[in-house]
Design a protein around this motif. Sequence first.
Motif, PDB file in Angstrom:
ATOM      1  N   ARG A  37      18.252  -3.304   2.824  1.00 43.10           N
ATOM      2  CA  ARG A  37      17.376  -4.001   3.780  1.00 43.10           C
ATOM      3  C   ARG A  37      16.165  -3.145   4.136  1.00 43.10           C
ATOM      4  NH1 ARG A  37      22.889  -5.528   6.873  1.00 43.10           N
ATOM      5  NH2 ARG A  37      23.272  -7.576   5.900  1.00 43.10           N
ATOM      6  N   ALA A  38      16.399  -1.862   4.325  1.00 37.28           N
ATOM      7  CA  ALA A  38      15.297  -0.962   4.667  1.00 37.28           C
ATOM      8  C   ALA A  38      14.289  -0.868   3.525  1.00 37.28           C
ATOM      9  CB  ALA A  38      15.837   0.416   5.023  1.00 37.28           C
ATOM     10  N   ALA A  39      14.776  -0.899   2.283  1.00 38.56           N
ATOM     11  CA  ALA A  39      13.881  -0.801   1.126  1.00 38.56           C
ATOM     12  C   ALA A  39      13.007  -2.040   0.997  1.00 38.56           C
ATOM     13  CB  ALA A  39      14.696  -0.593  -0.146  1.00 38.56           C
ATOM     14  N   TRP A  40      13.593  -3.219   1.119  1.00 36.52           N
ATOM     15  CA  TRP A  40      12.804  -4.455   1.038  1.00 36.52           C
ATOM     16  C   TRP A  40      11.811  -4.513   2.211  1.00 36.52           C
ATOM     17  CZ3 TRP A  40      16.557  -4.471  -2.511  1.00 36.52           C
ATOM     18  CH2 TRP A  40      16.479  -5.339  -3.584  1.00 36.52           C
ATOM     19  N   ALA A  41      12.263  -4.102   3.385  1.00 35.98           N
ATOM     20  CA  ALA A  41      11.380  -4.118   4.560  1.00 35.98           C
ATOM     21  C   ALA A  41      10.224  -3.143   4.388  1.00 35.98           C
ATOM     22  CB  ALA A  41      12.181  -3.777   5.815  1.00 35.98           C
ATOM     23  N   ALA A  42      10.472  -2.006   3.727  1.00 35.12           N
ATOM     24  CA  ALA A  42       9.415  -1.024   3.519  1.00 35.12           C
ATOM     25  C   ALA A  42       8.323  -1.576   2.620  1.00 35.12           C
ATOM     26  CB  ALA A  42       9.998   0.258   2.919  1.00 35.12           C
ATOM     27  N   VAL A  43       8.705  -2.323   1.587  1.00 36.44           N
ATOM     28  CA  VAL A  43       7.709  -2.949   0.717  1.00 36.44           C
ATOM     29  C   VAL A  43       6.887  -3.968   1.506  1.00 36.44           C
ATOM     30  CG1 VAL A  43       7.344  -4.373  -1.334  1.00 36.44           C
ATOM     31  CG2 VAL A  43       9.102  -2.592  -1.354  1.00 36.44           C
ATOM     32  N   ALA A  44       7.559  -4.797   2.303  1.00 40.17           N
ATOM     33  CA  ALA A  44       6.847  -5.796   3.099  1.00 40.17           C
ATOM     34  C   ALA A  44       5.923  -5.138   4.103  1.00 40.17           C
ATOM     35  CB  ALA A  44       7.854  -6.701   3.811  1.00 40.17           C
ATOM     36  N   ARG A  45       6.378  -4.068   4.725  1.00 39.99           N
ATOM     37  CA  ARG A  45       5.560  -3.367   5.724  1.00 39.99           C
ATOM     38  C   ARG A  45       4.317  -2.750   5.082  1.00 39.99           C
ATOM     39  NH1 ARG A  45       9.397  -0.959   7.760  1.00 39.99           N
ATOM     40  NH2 ARG A  45       9.342   0.989   6.583  1.00 39.99           N
ATOM     41  N   ALA A  46       4.471  -2.202   3.878  1.00 42.17           N
ATOM     42  CA  ALA A  46       3.312  -1.643   3.181  1.00 42.17           C
ATOM     43  C   ALA A  46       2.343  -2.735   2.766  1.00 42.17           C
ATOM     44  CB  ALA A  46       3.779  -0.852   1.956  1.00 42.17           C
ATOM     45  N   ALA A  47       2.877  -3.868   2.308  1.00 37.10           N
ATOM     46  CA  ALA A  47       2.018  -4.944   1.803  1.00 37.10           C
ATOM     47  C   ALA A  47       1.267  -5.678   2.898  1.00 37.10           C
ATOM     48  CB  ALA A  47       2.867  -5.937   1.003  1.00 37.10           C
ATOM     49  N   VAL A  48       1.896  -5.862   4.051  1.00 35.33           N
ATOM     50  CA  VAL A  48       1.275  -6.664   5.105  1.00 35.33           C
ATOM     51  C   VAL A  48       0.061  -5.971   5.713  1.00 35.33           C
ATOM     52  CG1 VAL A  48       2.555  -5.883   7.162  1.00 35.33           C
ATOM     53  CG2 VAL A  48       1.922  -8.313   6.923  1.00 35.33           C
ATOM     54  N   ARG A  49      -0.154  -4.718   5.390  1.00 34.52           N
ATOM     55  CA  ARG A  49      -1.377  -4.024   5.795  1.00 34.52           C
ATOM     56  C   ARG A  49      -2.589  -4.616   5.093  1.00 34.52           C
ATOM     57  NH1 ARG A  49      -0.690   1.994   4.221  1.00 34.52           N
ATOM     58  NH2 ARG A  49      -2.791   2.063   5.110  1.00 34.52           N
ATOM     59  N   TYR A  50      -2.359  -5.233   3.925  1.00 29.80           N
ATOM     60  CA  TYR A  50      -3.458  -5.695   3.096  1.00 29.80           C
ATOM     61  C   TYR A  50      -3.621  -7.211   3.058  1.00 29.80           C
ATOM     62  CZ  TYR A  50      -2.803  -0.925   1.417  1.00 29.80           C
ATOM     63  OH  TYR A  50      -2.655   0.448   1.345  1.00 29.80           O
ATOM     64  N   ALA A 283      -0.585  -5.239  -7.057  1.00 35.01           N
ATOM     65  CA  ALA A 283      -1.958  -5.156  -6.562  1.00 35.01           C
ATOM     66  C   ALA A 283      -2.147  -6.179  -5.448  1.00 35.01           C
ATOM     67  CB  ALA A 283      -2.945  -5.424  -7.689  1.00 35.01           C
ATOM     68  N   LEU A 284      -2.847  -5.765  -4.393  1.00 35.20           N
ATOM     69  CA  LEU A 284      -3.065  -6.603  -3.221  1.00 35.20           C
ATOM     70  C   LEU A 284      -4.551  -6.622  -2.871  1.00 35.20           C
ATOM     71  CD1 LEU A 284      -0.086  -5.138  -1.191  1.00 35.20           C
ATOM     72  CD2 LEU A 284      -0.096  -7.305  -2.426  1.00 35.20           C
ATOM     73  N   ASN A 285      -4.918  -7.356  -1.847  1.00 35.92           N
ATOM     74  CA  ASN A 285      -6.310  -7.424  -1.429  1.00 35.92           C
ATOM     75  C   ASN A 285      -6.750  -6.058  -0.890  1.00 35.92           C
ATOM     76  OD1 ASN A 285      -6.374 -10.158  -2.051  1.00 35.92           O
ATOM     77  ND2 ASN A 285      -5.881 -10.796   0.036  1.00 35.92           N
ATOM     78  N   GLY A 286      -7.457  -5.298  -1.695  1.00 35.34           N
ATOM     79  CA  GLY A 286      -7.927  -3.990  -1.266  1.00 35.34           C
ATOM     80  C   GLY A 286      -6.890  -2.900  -1.330  1.00 35.34           C
ATOM     81  N   GLY A 287      -5.722  -3.196  -1.844  1.00 35.58           N
ATOM     82  CA  GLY A 287      -4.664  -2.193  -1.866  1.00 35.58           C
ATOM     83  C   GLY A 287      -3.766  -2.300  -3.077  1.00 35.58           C
ATOM     84  N   LEU A 288      -2.852  -1.364  -3.159  1.00 39.21           N
ATOM     85  CA  LEU A 288      -1.851  -1.324  -4.218  1.00 39.21           C
ATOM     86  C   LEU A 288      -0.600  -0.722  -3.604  1.00 39.21           C
ATOM     87  CD1 LEU A 288      -1.852  -1.664  -7.510  1.00 39.21           C
ATOM     88  CD2 LEU A 288      -1.666   0.824  -7.437  1.00 39.21           C
ATOM     89  N   VAL A 289       0.538  -1.375  -3.774  1.00 36.55           N
ATOM     90  CA  VAL A 289       1.804  -0.805  -3.340  1.00 36.55           C
ATOM     91  C   VAL A 289       2.541  -0.358  -4.598  1.00 36.55           C
ATOM     92  CG1 VAL A 289       3.960  -1.149  -2.093  1.00 36.55           C
ATOM     93  CG2 VAL A 289       1.876  -2.254  -1.286  1.00 36.55           C
ATOM     94  N   ALA A 290       2.781   0.940  -4.694  1.00 37.42           N
ATOM     95  CA  ALA A 290       3.307   1.547  -5.911  1.00 37.42           C
ATOM     96  C   ALA A 290       4.632   2.244  -5.656  1.00 37.42           C
ATOM     97  CB  ALA A 290       2.289   2.543  -6.473  1.00 37.42           C
ATOM     98  N   CYS A 291       5.384   2.427  -6.725  1.00 38.71           N
ATOM     99  CA  CYS A 291       6.681   3.090  -6.643  1.00 38.71           C
ATOM    100  C   CYS A 291       6.520   4.606  -6.618  1.00 38.71           C
ATOM    101  CB  CYS A 291       7.536   2.731  -7.855  1.00 38.71           C
ATOM    102  SG  CYS A 291       7.933   0.982  -8.029  1.00 38.71           S
ATOM    103  N   SER A 292       7.306   5.250  -5.791  1.00 45.08           N
ATOM    104  CA  SER A 292       7.495   6.694  -5.867  1.00 45.08           C
ATOM    105  C   SER A 292       8.992   6.946  -5.976  1.00 45.08           C
ATOM    106  CB  SER A 292       6.909   7.405  -4.642  1.00 45.08           C
ATOM    107  OG  SER A 292       7.578   7.017  -3.460  1.00 45.08           O
TER     108      SER A 292
END
Length: 357
Positions: A37-50, A283-292
């Motif tokens: 749950r924390a992993a999926w939420a982290a992706v959503a939290r990073a993406a919603v910035r953009y 890829a997002l509007n003005g951003g990119l959410v990438a794997c580390s």
Amino acid sequence: MTWRMPAETDPHERLWMAWPSGGYTLGDTDQEAHEARAAWAAVARAAVRYEPVTMVVRPEDRGIAAAYLDSRVGVVEAALDDAWMRDMGPSFVTDDGGRLGAVDWVFNGWGQQSWASWEHDSAIGRTVAEAAGAEVVASRLVNEGGGFQTDGLGTVLLTESVQLDPDRNPGLSKADVEAEFARTIGASHAVWLPRGLTRDSKEYGTRGHVDLVAAIPSPGTLLVHVQYNPEHPDYEVSGEYLELFHASRTADGKPWTIIEVPAPHTLHDGEDWVDWSYINHVALNGGLVACSFADPHDEKALRILADAYRGRHVSAVDARVLFSRGGGIHCVTQQQPLASGIHRITQQQPKARPIGA
């Protein structure tokens, strides 16, 4: 009417995801469920910035999801089996008149895998399409969004072990598959790979999704996953990919500019050879959410991505928990392109509301 799937780098209306709700995705313990749950939420939290993010959540999971998700994330309630929106969700397309469409592929659990269930997930394509106000473009092709990549200009990357899988599309030829991609997403030229990464080709993989292998950051440019360590079986696999891509062309007949992206330094996760890949980004509007991966190669790979997606801010999310369950950031997301007619269809926003509402 001619439908076309825009490039992932074109402007988005929003990003779609699905909340992990059971089975192997949540795991066997409370700790494993929390990690998922924390992993999926982290992706959503990073993406919603953009850009806006909408999460499909089972009605019975609404409360637990609210404890993890950013309050800006919207929710659509629906029954789910799993949480890989790229694969069970629709592939959004547009037409010259500005209308939004959504290709509803047949989803059968990555080729009727014995460990998968898809009773509910097979209906998510239509559910998301209707929530987005899109016209449903029905397809009889068994396919997943992670099984292809497009530049939005006519080129599509495919994998023989996916689209020609006898447990997905028995009896279909390359010509049959290409004709369906032409009808549904406007692809006029296909580049076929023979197979996927080693671990992804095994029992608990997808049998060869291309979104672990190559991405298209701009017209005519390919980011390609390359394993440089000969101890890893993907050393030979990625060598085949490079040879094939160098010999291939785009829809307009031009050679690719190929950028090699190193695989993580880590070779094994204690269970098997890893298929960790920096290619599996969104890829997002003005951003990119990438794997580390807390890996020595993270910094170099993220720098390559930042250069390839110049002008976009790169946010990294630790994807090890996602990959331990079978995928990455691209796998859990699906972009909805900005279509000029979307507001005429939906009046304002999709049928979603903040999760705290």
